[in-house]
Design a protein around this motif. Structure first.
Motif, PDB file in Angstrom:
ATOM      1  N   THR A 194       0.845  -1.195   0.000  1.00  0.00           N
ATOM      2  CA  THR A 194       0.000   0.000   0.000  1.00  0.00           C
ATOM      3  C   THR A 194       0.885   1.252   0.000  1.00  0.00           C
ATOM      4  OG1 THR A 194      -1.689  -1.193   1.226  1.00  0.00           O
ATOM      5  CG2 THR A 194      -1.819   1.220   1.233  1.00  0.00           C
ATOM      6  N   PRO A 195       0.681   2.118  -0.976  1.00  0.00           N
ATOM      7  CA  PRO A 195       1.574   3.292  -1.090  1.00  0.00           C
ATOM      8  C   PRO A 195       1.309   4.315   0.014  1.00  0.00           C
ATOM      9  CG  PRO A 195      -0.149   3.389  -2.742  1.00  0.00           C
ATOM     10  CD  PRO A 195      -0.313   2.071  -2.073  1.00  0.00           C
ATOM     11  N   GLN A 196       2.348   5.120   0.272  1.00  0.00           N
ATOM     12  CA  GLN A 196       2.253   6.260   1.185  1.00  0.00           C
ATOM     13  C   GLN A 196       2.126   7.516   0.325  1.00  0.00           C
ATOM     14  OE1 GLN A 196       2.117   6.177   4.512  1.00  0.00           O
ATOM     15  NE2 GLN A 196       1.900   8.393   4.665  1.00  0.00           N
ATOM     16  N   VAL A 197       1.166   8.362   0.640  1.00  0.00           N
ATOM     17  CA  VAL A 197       0.923   9.573  -0.148  1.00  0.00           C
ATOM     18  C   VAL A 197       1.428  10.777   0.641  1.00  0.00           C
ATOM     19  CG1 VAL A 197      -0.810  11.003  -1.288  1.00  0.00           C
ATOM     20  CG2 VAL A 197      -1.070   8.514  -1.264  1.00  0.00           C
ATOM     21  N   THR A 198       2.269  11.574  -0.002  1.00  0.00           N
ATOM     22  CA  THR A 198       2.781  12.824   0.598  1.00  0.00           C
ATOM     23  C   THR A 198       2.397  13.998  -0.296  1.00  0.00           C
ATOM     24  OG1 THR A 198       4.903  12.532  -0.538  1.00  0.00           O
ATOM     25  CG2 THR A 198       4.707  11.607   1.680  1.00  0.00           C
ATOM     26  N   TRP A 199       2.372  15.171   0.343  1.00  0.00           N
ATOM     27  CA  TRP A 199       1.954  16.385  -0.382  1.00  0.00           C
ATOM     28  C   TRP A 199       3.084  17.422  -0.301  1.00  0.00           C
ATOM     29  CZ3 TRP A 199      -2.738  17.109  -2.914  1.00  0.00           C
ATOM     30  CH2 TRP A 199      -3.692  16.081  -2.743  1.00  0.00           C
ATOM     31  N   THR A 200       3.285  18.150  -1.378  1.00  0.00           N
ATOM     32  CA  THR A 200       4.196  19.308  -1.394  1.00  0.00           C
ATOM     33  C   THR A 200       3.504  20.459  -2.087  1.00  0.00           C
ATOM     34  OG1 THR A 200       5.190  18.586  -3.471  1.00  0.00           O
ATOM     35  CG2 THR A 200       6.268  17.845  -1.435  1.00  0.00           C
ATOM     36  N   LEU A 201       4.015  21.628  -1.759  1.00  0.00           N
ATOM     37  CA  LEU A 201       3.505  22.854  -2.391  1.00  0.00           C
ATOM     38  C   LEU A 201       4.683  23.559  -3.020  1.00  0.00           C
ATOM     39  CD1 LEU A 201       1.322  24.955  -2.980  1.00  0.00           C
ATOM     40  CD2 LEU A 201       1.614  25.856  -0.665  1.00  0.00           C
ATOM     41  N   ASP A 202       4.692  23.617  -4.330  1.00  0.00           N
ATOM     42  CA  ASP A 202       5.806  24.199  -5.096  1.00  0.00           C
ATOM     43  C   ASP A 202       7.112  23.501  -4.753  1.00  0.00           C
ATOM     44  OD1 ASP A 202       4.268  26.016  -6.546  1.00  0.00           O
ATOM     45  OD2 ASP A 202       4.278  27.443  -4.886  1.00  0.00           O
ATOM     46  N   GLY A 203       7.051  22.186  -4.509  1.00  0.00           N
ATOM     47  CA  GLY A 203       8.247  21.414  -4.245  1.00  0.00           C
ATOM     48  C   GLY A 203       8.697  21.426  -2.806  1.00  0.00           C
ATOM     49  N   PHE A 204       8.026  22.125  -1.926  1.00  0.00           N
ATOM     50  CA  PHE A 204       8.391  22.232  -0.507  1.00  0.00           C
ATOM     51  C   PHE A 204       7.283  21.632   0.335  1.00  0.00           C
ATOM     52  CE2 PHE A 204      10.662  25.583  -2.710  1.00  0.00           C
ATOM     53  CZ  PHE A 204      11.956  25.441  -2.213  1.00  0.00           C
ATOM     54  N   PRO A 205       7.592  21.185   1.561  1.00  0.00           N
ATOM     55  CA  PRO A 205       6.555  20.644   2.438  1.00  0.00           C
ATOM     56  C   PRO A 205       5.426  21.636   2.634  1.00  0.00           C
ATOM     57  CG  PRO A 205       8.731  20.170   3.323  1.00  0.00           C
ATOM     58  CD  PRO A 205       8.945  21.129   2.187  1.00  0.00           C
ATOM     59  N   LEU A 206       4.225  21.120   2.912  1.00  0.00           N
ATOM     60  CA  LEU A 206       3.068  21.996   3.129  1.00  0.00           C
ATOM     61  C   LEU A 206       3.292  22.832   4.379  1.00  0.00           C
ATOM     62  CD1 LEU A 206       0.071  19.553   2.437  1.00  0.00           C
ATOM     63  CD2 LEU A 206       1.059  21.241   0.886  1.00  0.00           C
ATOM     64  N   PRO A 207       2.867  24.088   4.331  1.00  0.00           N
ATOM     65  CA  PRO A 207       2.996  24.933   5.528  1.00  0.00           C
ATOM     66  C   PRO A 207       2.118  24.417   6.654  1.00  0.00           C
ATOM     67  CG  PRO A 207       1.694  26.027   3.832  1.00  0.00           C
ATOM     68  CD  PRO A 207       2.257  24.792   3.186  1.00  0.00           C
TER      69      PRO A 207
END
Length: 1585
Positions: free
Chosen positions: A460-473
């Motif tokens: 089962t994959p792990q889903v991560t999020w970035t904003l403009d290539g950087f971690p979410l604020p």
């Protein structure tokens, strides 16, 4: 965020019980039905399928074609229920039940079908093995035993005969001998032995056994009550002459199960008593005596029968029973196939495979035999796909794709058993895929936004999020949630509350697992000023490309720029800034590209914002290449160093071999030199160290590897060295020579030549068998692929020394020298004389010459004589020679003599046939091969004792009552064994015999054969044929027999032929059979003829050989009948004056006259729906046109015409409605005038009755007082009331006329009215006849006058009517009756009672009410019945006050519930013939009547049979006759019972057989049936039912 976590945990806990959180188990069958099952129709059967799985499965049933099996009313039900299994999980059960049923409910698709159960969950589907269901319809059966024969001291065998239709389900219970019960056993019970196959064996027969009584008992598998057979006996004969053995009980195939006990019978007759020996055929050892063949005591011979206890698989093979005595031998061969219950296991049972990787499943099958093996995927057979391959019970999947996950099964089958095993294939590591992606959006600040990605993969994959290539604020307005859905997919979302301009940018969701990753990016644009979010440290790898996004927000933006050290980028060719603000640096360098970078975003209002990021450049490791020697040998030492030349610290350097840490390999050491290098050392090389060695260097930037192969060269060593061997001449042999080493050793074979040290090579490969042709060695010798020396068809020159060598270039190699011996078994010269012919009394010398390895033993043998005792054997060059000398040959010496040669290596036999010449023996086997009425063809077998060719055969024949001296003879050549004897006399007994002759003389004649020539059909016709008419449809025919000398056999009966005389020769005769069985003539009534037709009648006689000639035709005419068809073209027209009709017609077709037409009956019927009376006018006329007067004008008449013969009136034509013309109007129906006021009067009247035309109106004539000329008032045709005003005092006169289109009719009587001062009371309404239908509402009007208005009273038949719910009175005095019933009919009177009555004024008015209802049921009965018709007659019941318009006749077959047939008839009918019915069948009939009101109820149902019954069989002695060549069945002697015979069925059997053979005849057989149903030999007796 907490809420999302809790929601995810709760959802996973709820459905985790069913496999949500990673626990998924495919369906597993706990119980499945057996491969086959039989059941009786009286009890039914249930099939249960039980399974477990996670998530819970569904269980269903399908048929052989894959169609779903559902409930079938009263025949099949399916129930499902979960139950607790042995484990904690639930078992899910499904039961398919076939319910008990009646025999006529049997359905092949339900009760002789193949079912499977399917178990399915989200993992996949498994199927049970197919279960073959067979319903047995219970039926009565009998068992029987036939007499057995045997000789004193021998054996007798009894069989319990069971009908083949039930034999599969019936088994022997016991045998009874003189009341002693015997059961099945593998050992005898004294002299009695019940074999496991069911036969009773009686050993060592004595003379007293002839008095024993033997019977058997058998029972049905579904009915435990045993059936007892008849009683049989042993026919015991005395001690016979010497006879060779004869086996009386054999088996071709025996198929026991493993661990069963079995018995192979070998029961032999002969004298002296034969000895029995059992052999088993062995591929290498030949025939092996079972007593010497081992088996651990499990194989033993008991009283000649071979008993095998606890059968094993290696007991399979061919067994030979050999019975021998001094008179000869007999043998038989039986195939034993030991079966073992099938079992299947698929390995591995659970397998996880990554996408794109290969997968393999092995099907391990136990049991035997296996006739088919099929792979299934999710309950369906695997289709042929390029990715799939099957070999040697394994399934190979080349590259696993997503659809390959699921349940796999291997199904093994044979004719009686089936088994399956299952394996679950889960998809292993598969790179994630995004099943759902969010989209780009442009928003105003304020609303909430949700961005969602759904990803799947394994694990089962792990889903991560970035904003403009950087971690979410991190802030309270942004929440990230994630959970695993039902299908294992990951659902991840980002929720933004009160979105702001600073939230804008490129959002990226990335799904990753150990198999890979995937990402999706989309922008969220929020209107607002430019803003660049803070950036963290960015890591880059030296030598690779750096892509850095500017985290800019706000919308719309004008531009984005990058700066380094205050200078706008790009500054070098390696740098580029894209339109979306992304900075790219190619071939990153640590010194040049590390540092701070500033991104500035500007909007269109001139506002800008900046943020700075620090780029840190990491350098990856670089491994210095190294290598290993290719000539490394076993036992050497190896050391290799791995050095990292560059790369940032910290560094980690490791060694692996084929993916395994090198330190774990025995004899391998890894030593760290410093932080940049280490050394791998192997102290002593072994084959274990062969493989690929990898040095891996890792730091924070990257991981790099360098791999080299290591191969250890190993000299050859023997796995199996060759040994000295021997082979039989012509035999085959494989001499192994197997060696191991690295590289793989090459095996070569050579054969020594004449000189020592000289060899000829033997090549390998070729011919598909791994054999080659050796140079100079000869065909049949070669080297197999595994190195073995193979010899096929060994010859003497193949003997010698052979050298096997194994070499691989390492060391000196291996070699071995062996001796190959070719042993020669005995063989005889092919040119020896095989037949020796001598005269009786002469000397005979038989010779044989054998070659082979000495010593050779010769032995002469013969089974028919002891002359072989005088043989002489001596050695000669190259072998031995044997001579058998018989000084004076006798006839009994003739036969075969066998010379047997044997040595250590084998045995050979040579057969010499001694022919003793003498006078021929008597021919035998004389029989009739063809028989005619005037000839016979006989055949015979040549003499059995003569070895001299017969030159001629002489056939002698004569009548039984004559002498041989008066007989005839026919001579044929010695090569012919048939003769035709002619001319002969029909139906005459003859004696025939035959003798053989050669140059030495003639033989005695054979036993005479008595035979009768065939009869012929009679050659003369019956005499005195006469016929007369009995009725319109039948003739009576009588005749005398033909002269006796023309019969040519017993007369069986006569054919009476009839055809129409007026058709000349066009129509053939229709014959009926008269099976009188005598020769005195006969009589017959021929039915089914046409009326008033001339018929030609002929008669012919027949016997068992056919019919004779026809008699001269006798012409006779049937009697007249009524016409069978009505006149045609009936039409009518109105006559002059409206009171007549003219009717015209044409006669019916002459074919339907049925006699001489005498005229026609014309019928006119006037129907009046207001009454049940019918006016009918009927008259006879001879013409085709008739004018009928005295009719009512403007009236409908129903017209029919029927033709008339002397037999009566025929069918009437269909009803034709004709209307008379209009006439002047009739007189109106009364006129009533009453004073209604001081100056007015009311007039009422009724229309003319009956009407004579369309009423156009009325004319009222009024003459006032003292007036001379009356005034006229024109009134409407629908009016029946009129009021005149302004009348003067005095007396007024009134009269009324009516008019039609033809003219004005006569007036009513003159009515006078005297006007008065006071208006007298009176009733102005005229009463009338009112006809209504039951249920209608009726309003009776009563108009009154008088001042004051007088009270009104209504009465019915003189009784006052009281108001009620049905009777009420309107304000104008009218009486209303609601829902009128038939009891309401009668006279209704309205009257007044007033003091101002006038003597000339009407004070009452009366209505006559008639109420019509539907008719009641008619009364009907059957007046006549024939084989194909029923005649029904009927009478009307209560017609309900209306005339009957038509009748309906209804009928159907009484059995079978067929549909009703109907025929509607006119009102004048009271009889109908229902035709085209089945002979001898029962029918239901009823009648209904119809009026204009409705249809009556059905009459009482009538049940009647058409005449006729099943055919009546003649006496048994008259059924059939037969001779040596066939049977004749006399069909003409069956009486048809009144119904035509459609076909005959013959059943026949030999008297000792338990079952009957059935033959069906065609339906058009004339008189006899020559049976040809594969009859048995002529000397057997047949039984006919």
């Amino acid at each position: 965020m907490k809420l999302d976590v809790l929601r995810t945990f709760a959802l996973c806990w709820i459905i985790g019980q069913q496999g949500c959180c990673g626990l998924r188990e495919g369906p597993r069958l706990l119980e499945e039905p057996p491969p086959s099952i039989s059941f009786p129709n009286t009890r039914g059967v249930s099939l249960t399928c039980s399974a477990a799985a996670t998530p819970p499965p569904t269980v269903s049933w399908v048929t052989a074609d894959g169609m779903r099996a559902d409930d079938v009313a009263s025949l099949r039900t399916i129930t499902n229920s979960p139950t607790h299994a042995h484990t904690h999980a639930l078992a899910y059960n499904s039961t398919l039940t076939l319910l008990p049923f009646q025999p006529d409910q049997y359905r092949h698709d339900l009760h002789a079908a193949t079912y499977r159960c399917l178990v399915t969950n989200s993992v996949g589907t498994v199927t049970s093995r197919p279960v073959s269901v067979n319903a047995v319809v219970m039926q009565r059966f009998e068992v029987g035993v036939s007499d057995a024969t045997g000789v004193v001291g021998g054996a007798a065998v009894f069989s319990c005969d069971v009908p083949p239709t039930v034999a599969r389900h019936v088994s022997l219970t016991s045998w009874s001998v003189d009341g002693r019960s015997l059961s099945v056993s593998t050992r005898p019970d004294g002299r009695y032995w019940v074999l496991p196959s069911g036969e009773l064996l009686i050993l060592s027969l004595t003379a007293t056994d002839a008095y024993s009584r033997v019977s058997c008992r058998a029972s049905h598998a579904f009915d435990n009550s045993p059936r007892a057979s008849n009683t049989a006996r042993v026919i015991v004969t005395g001690e016979p002459l010497v006879s060779r053995p004869q086996l009386i009980l054999r088996r071709d195939l025996v198929r026991p199960w493993v661990r069963d006990d079995l018995l192979l019978p070998c029961v032999a007759r002969g004298h002296p008593s034969p000895s029995v020996t059992w052999y088993k055929e062995d591929e290498t050892r030949g025939r092996v005596d079972v007593k010497a063949g081992g088996g651990g005591g499990r194989l033993r011979v008991v009283e000649g029968q071979l008993v095998i206890t606890g059968a094993r698989m290696d007991d399979s093979g061919f067994y030979l029973c050999f019975a021998n005595n001094s008179a000869g031998t007999d043998s038989y061969r039986v195939n034993v196939q030991v079966r073992e219950r099938l079992g299947v296991v698929v390995e591995p049972g659970l397998q996880r495979v990554d996408l794109g990787r290969p997968a393999s499943l092995n099907c391990r099958v136990s049991g035997s035999p296996v006739t088919s093996l099929t792979w299934y995927k999710d309950g369906r057979p695997l289709p042929p796909l390029p990715r799939l391959s099957t070999f040697d019970r394994s399934l190979q999947i080349g590259q696993v794709s997503r659809e390959d996950g699921g349940m796999y099964q291997c199904l093994a089958k044979n004719d009686e058993d089936a088994a399956q095993g299952a394996s679950q294939v889960d998809l292993g590591d598969s790179a994630p895929i995004l099943e759902y992606r969010f989209i780009s959006q442009t928003l105003q600040p304020g609303p909430s936004v949700s961005l969602k990605c759904i990803a799947s993969g394994a694990p089962t994959p792990q889903v991560t999020w970035t904003l403009d290539g950087f971690p979410l604020p991190q802030n309270d307005r942004l929440v990230v949630g994630q959970y695993v859905g039902m299908g294992g997919s990951v659902v991840s979302h980002v929720n933004l509350t009160g979105v702001r301009a600073v939230d804008g940018g490129a959002y990226t969701c990335t799904a990753a697992n150990r198999a890979g990753s995937t990402a999706h990016t989309a922008r969220l644009n929020v209107y607002g000023p430019a803003y660049v979010r803070p950036m963290s440290v960015v890591t880059a790898v030296a030598g690779e490309q750096l892509i850095m996004s500017c985290p800019a927000a706000g919308y719309p933006l004008a531009k984005i720029t990058w700066k380094r050290d205050g200078r706008i980028l790009p500054m070098t060719a390696r740098q580029s800034v894209h339109e979306n603000g992304t900075l790219t640096i190619r071939d990153v360098q640590k010194a040049a590209d590390g540092g701070s970078y500033t991104c500035t975003a500007s909007d269109k209002q001139g506002r800008s914002h900046s943020s700075t990021a620090t780029v840190q450049v990491l350098v990856p490791p670089k491994v210095q290449p190294f290598s290993l020697r290719k000539d490394l040998a076993l036992g050497e030492r190896v050391s290799v160093q791995c050095t990292v030349n560059s790369g940032d610290k910290p560094l980690l350097v490791t060694w692996t071999k084929d993916g395994v840490a090198a330190e774990r390999i025995p004899g391998t050491e890894v030593r760290q030199l410093d932080q940049f290098s280490n050394i791998l050392t192997i102290t002593r090389l072994t084959p274990l160290h062969t493989g690929n060695y990898t040095c891996t260097a890792t730091n924070d930037a990257a991981t790099v590897t360098h791999t080299v192969p290591l191969r250890v060269n190993v000299p050859p060593s023997w796995v199996e060295a060759p040994r000295d061997s021997s082979v039989t001449l012509g035999g085959s042999l494989a001499i192994p020579c197997h060696a191991q080493g690295f590289p793989t050793p090459r095996i070569t074979w050579r054969k020594t030549r004449d000189q020592p040290g000289q060899y000829s090579p033997i090549l390998g490969g070729g011919m598909g068998l791994g054999l080659g042709v050796g140079a100079g060695v000869g065909v049949g010798m070669g080297v197999a692929e595994n190195g073995s020396l193979v010899v096929v068809g060994a010859r003497a020159e193949d003997e010698g020394k052979y050298l096997c060598e194994a070499a691989n270039g390492v060391g000196g190699g291996l070699s071995a020298l062996i001796d190959l011996s070719v042993n020669a078994p005995p063989r005889f010269d092919p040119g020896l004389q095989r037949t020796v012919s001598v005269r009786r009394g002469s000397q005979a010398t038989l010779t044989c010459h054998a070659h082979g390895d000495p010593p050779i033993t010769l032995l002469w043998q013969a089974t028919h004589t002891n002359a072989h005792d005088r043989s002489v054997v001596r050695e000669v060059a190259g072998g031995v020679r044997g001579e058998l000398v018989i000084p004076s040959v006798k006839m009994e010496d003739a036969g075969q003599f066998t010379c047997t040669a044997s040595n250590t290596y084998g045995t050979d036999a040579f057969v010499v046939t001694l022919v003793v010449q003498d006078v021929p023996g008597s021919p035998h086997g004389l029989r009739v091969s063809e028989r005619g009425s005037r000839y016979l063809t006989v055949s015979w077998l040549p003499p059995v004792t003569s070895h001299t060719p017969v030159q001629t055969y002489t056939v002698q024949y004569r009548p039984v009552r004559g002498s041989w001296g008066e007989g005839e003879e026919v001579e044929v050549g010695g090569e012919v064994t048939t003769a035709r004897l002619a001319p002969l006399v029909p139906d005459t007994q003859y004696l025939v015999r035959v003798l053989a002759s050669n140059y030495l003389g003639s033989s005695p004649h054979s036993e005479p054969l008595q035979v009768r020539t065939e009869g012929e059909a009679p050659s003369a016709a019956p005499t005195g044929v006469r016929a007369d008419a009995l009725s319109a449809t039948s003739l009576r025919v009588a005749w005398d027999a033909p002269p006796p000398h023309t019969h040519h056999g017993d007369l069986l009966g006569y054919n009476v032929g009839v055809r129409r005389h007026d058709m000349g020769g066009e129509g053939g005769y229709n014959f009926s059979l008269v099976g009188v069985g005598s020769s005195v003539g006969g009589r017959e009534v021929v039915n089914g003829l046409r009326a008033w037709v001339q018929y030609a009648v002929v008669v012919r006689a027949y016997n068992s050989h056919g019919a004779g000639p026809l008699s001269q035709p006798v012409v006779v005419r049937t009697l007249e009948d009524v016409p069978s068809a009505p006149p045609v073209g009936v039409e009518c027209s109105g006559g002059a004056g409206g009171s007549s009709l003219v009717v015209r017609w044409a006669p019916p077709s002459p074919a339907h006259h049925n006699g001489l037409l005498q005229g026609y009956r014309l019928t006119l019927t006037r129907l009046d729906d207001s009454t049940e009376k019918v006016d009918e006018i009927s008259r006879m006329t001879s013409g085709r046109e008739e004018s009928v007067g005295g009719l009512r004008a403007w009236t409908n008449y129903s017209v029919t015409v029927a033709a008339v013969t002397r037999a009566g009136v025929g069918l009437a034509s269909p009803d034709l409605t004709c209307t008379t013309r209009e006439d002047v109007a009739g007189v109106p129906g009364g006129l009533r005038v009453l004073q209604s006021s001081g100056d007015s009067a009311v007039l009422t009247w009724l229309p003319p009755h009956p009407p004579t035309g369309l009423l156009l109106g009325y004319t009222l004539h009024h003459r006032p007082p003292h007036g001379r000329t009356p005034t006229q008032h024109s009134l409407h045709a629908q009016a029946n009331v009129h009021i005149l005003t302004h009348l003067t005092h005095g007396t007024h006169e009134f009269w009324l006329t009516a008019r039609t289109r033809v003219g004005e009719g006569p007036p009513t009587s003159t009515v006078k009215l005297t006007m008065m001062e006071q208006v007298p009371a009176g009733v102005a309404t005229l009463g009338d006849r009112v006809v209504v239908t039951r249920g209608d509402d009726v309003r009776l009007v009563c108009l009154t006058v008088g001042e004051p208005r007088p009270p009104l009273t209504w009465t019915k038949d003189g009784r006052r009517i009281e108001p009620s719910t049905r009777f009420s009175q309107d304000a104008d005095g009218s009486l209303v009756i609601r829902g009128v019933e038939r009891i309401d009919r009668g006279n209704f009177t309205c009257s007044i009672n007033s003091v101002r009555k006038h003597p000339y004024v009407h004070t009452s008015s009366t209505y006559t009410l008639h109420v019509q209802v539907p008719p009641s049921a008619p009364s009907a009965h059957i007046s006549d019945a024939t084989s194909s018709s029923l005649t029904v007659t009927w009478a009307a019941g209560d017609t309900g006050g209306a005339a009957v318009r038509s009748w309906a006749v209804w009928w159907r077959a009484a059995t079978g519930g067929g549909s009703w047939h109907t025929r509607e008839l006119g009102r004048a009918h009271s009889r109908y013939v229902i035709g085209d019915l089945q002979c001898g069948a029962e029918y239901q009939v009823y009648i209904t009547a119809r009026t204009h009101v409705g249809v009556s109820p059905p009459s009482r149902p009538l049940t009647a049979h058409t005449s006729g019954s099943p055919p009546v069989a003649p006496p048994s002695r008259q059924v059939a006759s037969g001779n040596s060549s066939g049977l004749w069945v006399w069909l003409g002697r069956w009486a048809d019972g009144g119904c035509p015979i459609t076909h005959f069925t013959l059943e026949l059997k030999r008297s000792r057989d338990p079952t009957w053979t059935t033959c069906e005849s065609p339906c058009d057989l004339p008189v006899t049936w020559s049976v040809a149903c594969d009859l048995f030999p002529r000397d057997l007796k047949y039984c006919l039912p």
